[in-house]
Design a protein around this motif. Structure first.
Motif, short mmCIF file in Angstrom:
data_model
loop_
_atom_site.label_atom_id
_atom_site.label_comp_id
_atom_site.label_asym_id
_atom_site.label_seq_id
_atom_site.Cartn_x
_atom_site.Cartn_y
_atom_site.Cartn_z
N HIS A 1 0.92 -1.74 -0.67
CA HIS A 1 0.24 -0.23 0.07
C HIS A 1 0.98 1.27 -0.14
CE1 HIS A 1 -3.75 -1.99 0.39
NE2 HIS A 1 -3.31 -3.46 1.42
N ILE A 2 2.06 1.40 -0.61
CA ILE A 2 2.68 2.17 -0.43
C ILE A 2 2.50 3.35 -1.29
CG2 ILE A 2 4.69 2.01 -1.77
CD1 ILE A 2 6.97 2.18 0.15
N ASN A 3 2.05 3.12 -2.58
CA ASN A 3 1.55 4.00 -3.32
C ASN A 3 0.21 5.07 -3.04
OD1 ASN A 3 3.75 4.69 -4.04
ND2 ASN A 3 3.55 2.61 -5.60
N ASP A 4 0.08 3.88 -2.09
CA ASP A 4 -2.36 4.48 -2.01
C ASP A 4 -2.62 5.45 -1.92
OD1 ASP A 4 -2.32 2.07 -1.60
OD2 ASP A 4 -3.51 1.52 0.11
N ARG A 5 -1.92 6.87 -1.05
CA ARG A 5 -1.82 8.40 -1.64
C ARG A 5 -0.71 9.07 -2.01
NH1 ARG A 5 -4.38 9.49 4.19
NH2 ARG A 5 -5.83 8.12 4.00
N GLY A 6 -0.41 8.14 -3.43
CA GLY A 6 1.30 9.29 -3.75
C GLY A 6 2.26 9.95 -3.15
N CYS A 7 2.66 9.43 -1.35
CA CYS A 7 3.23 9.95 -0.98
C CYS A 7 4.23 8.76 0.11
CB CYS A 7 2.65 10.92 -0.03
SG CYS A 7 1.71 10.11 1.38
N GLY A 8 4.00 7.30 -0.59
CA GLY A 8 5.41 6.57 0.25
C GLY A 8 6.03 7.04 -0.34
N GLY A 9 7.36 6.14 0.43
CA GLY A 9 8.56 6.35 -0.29
C GLY A 9 9.56 5.78 1.36
N TYR B 1 22.33 16.87 1.61
CA TYR B 1 22.52 16.14 0.43
C TYR B 1 21.20 15.75 0.69
CZ TYR B 1 22.76 13.75 -3.55
OH TYR B 1 22.80 12.90 -4.51
N ASP B 2 20.53 15.36 -0.68
CA ASP B 2 19.61 13.99 0.16
C ASP B 2 18.68 14.18 -1.11
OD1 ASP B 2 16.42 16.07 -0.32
OD2 ASP B 2 17.97 16.82 -0.51
N ARG B 3 18.38 12.84 -1.07
CA ARG B 3 17.47 12.13 -1.98
C ARG B 3 16.00 11.27 -2.01
NH1 ARG B 3 20.96 10.28 -6.80
NH2 ARG B 3 18.49 9.27 -7.08
N ASN B 4 14.86 11.29 -2.64
CA ASN B 4 13.81 11.01 -2.66
C ASN B 4 13.62 9.70 -3.13
OD1 ASN B 4 11.17 11.18 -1.09
ND2 ASN B 4 10.68 11.84 -2.49
N PHE B 5 13.02 8.98 -2.73
CA PHE B 5 13.36 7.35 -3.63
C PHE B 5 11.83 7.22 -3.53
CE2 PHE B 5 17.43 7.67 -3.40
CZ PHE B 5 18.38 7.39 -4.62
N PRO B 6 10.76 7.38 -4.45
CA PRO B 6 9.18 7.05 -4.26
C PRO B 6 8.67 5.74 -4.55
CG PRO B 6 9.46 8.36 -6.36
CD PRO B 6 10.97 8.28 -5.33
N GLY B 7 8.21 4.82 -4.09
CA GLY B 7 7.82 4.00 -3.67
C GLY B 7 8.90 2.38 -3.33
N THR B 8 8.82 2.00 -4.22
CA THR B 8 10.12 0.26 -3.24
C THR B 8 11.21 1.58 -3.87
OG1 THR B 8 9.00 -1.33 -4.97
CG2 THR B 8 8.18 -1.22 -2.12
N SER B 9 11.33 1.63 -5.05
CA SER B 9 12.65 1.66 -6.31
C SER B 9 13.56 1.04 -6.13
CB SER B 9 12.52 3.19 -5.34
OG SER B 9 11.80 4.52 -5.73
N ARG C 1 14.66 8.41 6.23
CA ARG C 1 12.83 8.17 6.58
C ARG C 1 11.75 8.01 5.93
NH1 ARG C 1 10.69 14.62 5.64
NH2 ARG C 1 10.92 13.48 4.07
N PHE C 2 11.03 6.79 6.30
CA PHE C 2 10.34 6.18 5.17
C PHE C 2 8.95 6.89 5.39
CE2 PHE C 2 6.91 2.59 6.31
CZ PHE C 2 7.04 2.07 4.98
N VAL C 3 8.24 6.88 4.42
CA VAL C 3 7.13 7.62 4.40
C VAL C 3 5.83 6.73 3.90
CG1 VAL C 3 5.32 8.98 3.46
CG2 VAL C 3 8.02 9.28 4.54
N PRO D 1 5.42 9.83 8.44
CA PRO D 1 6.72 8.87 8.31
C PRO D 1 7.19 7.74 9.83
CG PRO D 1 6.35 11.21 9.47
CD PRO D 1 5.25 10.80 9.25
N ARG D 2 8.03 7.75 9.36
CA ARG D 2 9.15 6.72 10.28
C ARG D 2 10.46 7.15 10.61
NH1 ARG D 2 5.01 3.82 9.40
NH2 ARG D 2 3.35 2.94 10.24
N VAL D 3 11.41 8.05 11.37
CA VAL D 3 12.61 8.07 11.25
C VAL D 3 13.55 7.31 11.87
CG1 VAL D 3 14.07 10.02 11.66
CG2 VAL D 3 11.70 10.26 10.95
N GLN D 4 14.97 7.59 11.48
CA GLN D 4 16.07 6.50 12.34
C GLN D 4 17.24 7.57 11.34
OE1 GLN D 4 16.30 2.49 10.10
NE2 GLN D 4 14.66 1.52 11.93
N THR D 5 18.60 7.36 12.26
CA THR D 5 19.06 7.92 12.35
C THR D 5 20.39 7.06 11.87
OG1 THR D 5 18.17 10.08 13.21
CG2 THR D 5 21.01 9.58 13.23
#
Length: 176
Positions: free
Chosen positions: A82-90, A106-114, A156-158, A164-168
């Motif tokens: 269900h990661i893409n149900d609302r278009g914000c997961g990844g 620096y940052d990078r975003n990877f939508p879905g499971t990529s 950050r896993f969304v 969101p769920r954040v790890q460091t």
């Protein structure tokens, strides 16, 4: 004699309590004074590695981020499904410097499971596992121009509900 022993014992106990209080106060002061790190505590299992430029080509570094959001396999499968149900997961990887204060690098975003040759987000028996390799210019990681660089990543896993769920990760120290 009994009264004198009682008074002496009270004085010794009182002196020991004062010494313990002073020791604790000095220890706390020393700990606060010596803490120069801006990085939040590392999330167990969230790991950062930085491969030097000799492997990736002149002026570039490969950062490798991997970890796990522990959970039951059924829950992990549900998140991936269900990661893409609302278009914000990844997954979102934010590279930060730690030189006494947190610095965005620096940052990078990877939508879905990529899923691809550079990494993945997948369900497993241990939970949601992730791996991501990103090649960045060395200058991006050079957060301390005249000294050793301290780099960490906020992962950050969304999920499909946009939560969101954040790890460091650990802090990697080097000259980049």
């Amino acid at each position: 004699m009994t009264r004198q022993r009682s008074t002496s014992r009270r004085n010794v106990v009182s002196g020991l309590a004062a010494a313990a209080t002073l020791t604790v106060a000095v220890g706390l002061t020393a700990q606060v004074g010596s803490t120069a790190s801006a990085a939040p505590a590392r999330t167990p299992g969230a790991t950062l590695s930085i491969v030097d430029q000799n492997v990736t080509g002149a002026g570039k570094n490969r950062i490798i981020i991997y970890g796990l959001y522990p959970m039951q396999r059924a829950d992990a499968v549900g998140f991936v499904t269900h990661i893409n149900d609302r278009g914000c997961g990844g997954m979102h990887y934010i590279v930060l410097g730690d030189d006494g204060k947190e610095q965005y690098l620096y940052d990078r975003n990877f939508p879905g499971t990529s899923v691809g040759t550079e990494g993945f987000l997948r369900a497993s028996d241990r939970g949601l596992e992730y791996l991501r390799e990103i090649v960045v210019p060395s200058r991006v990681l050079d957060e301390d121009r005249d000294g050793r660089d301290e780099i960490f990543v906020r992962v950050r896993f969304v999920d499909g509900d946009c939560a969101p769920r954040v790890q460091t990760t650990n802090v990697v120290t080097g000259t980049f």
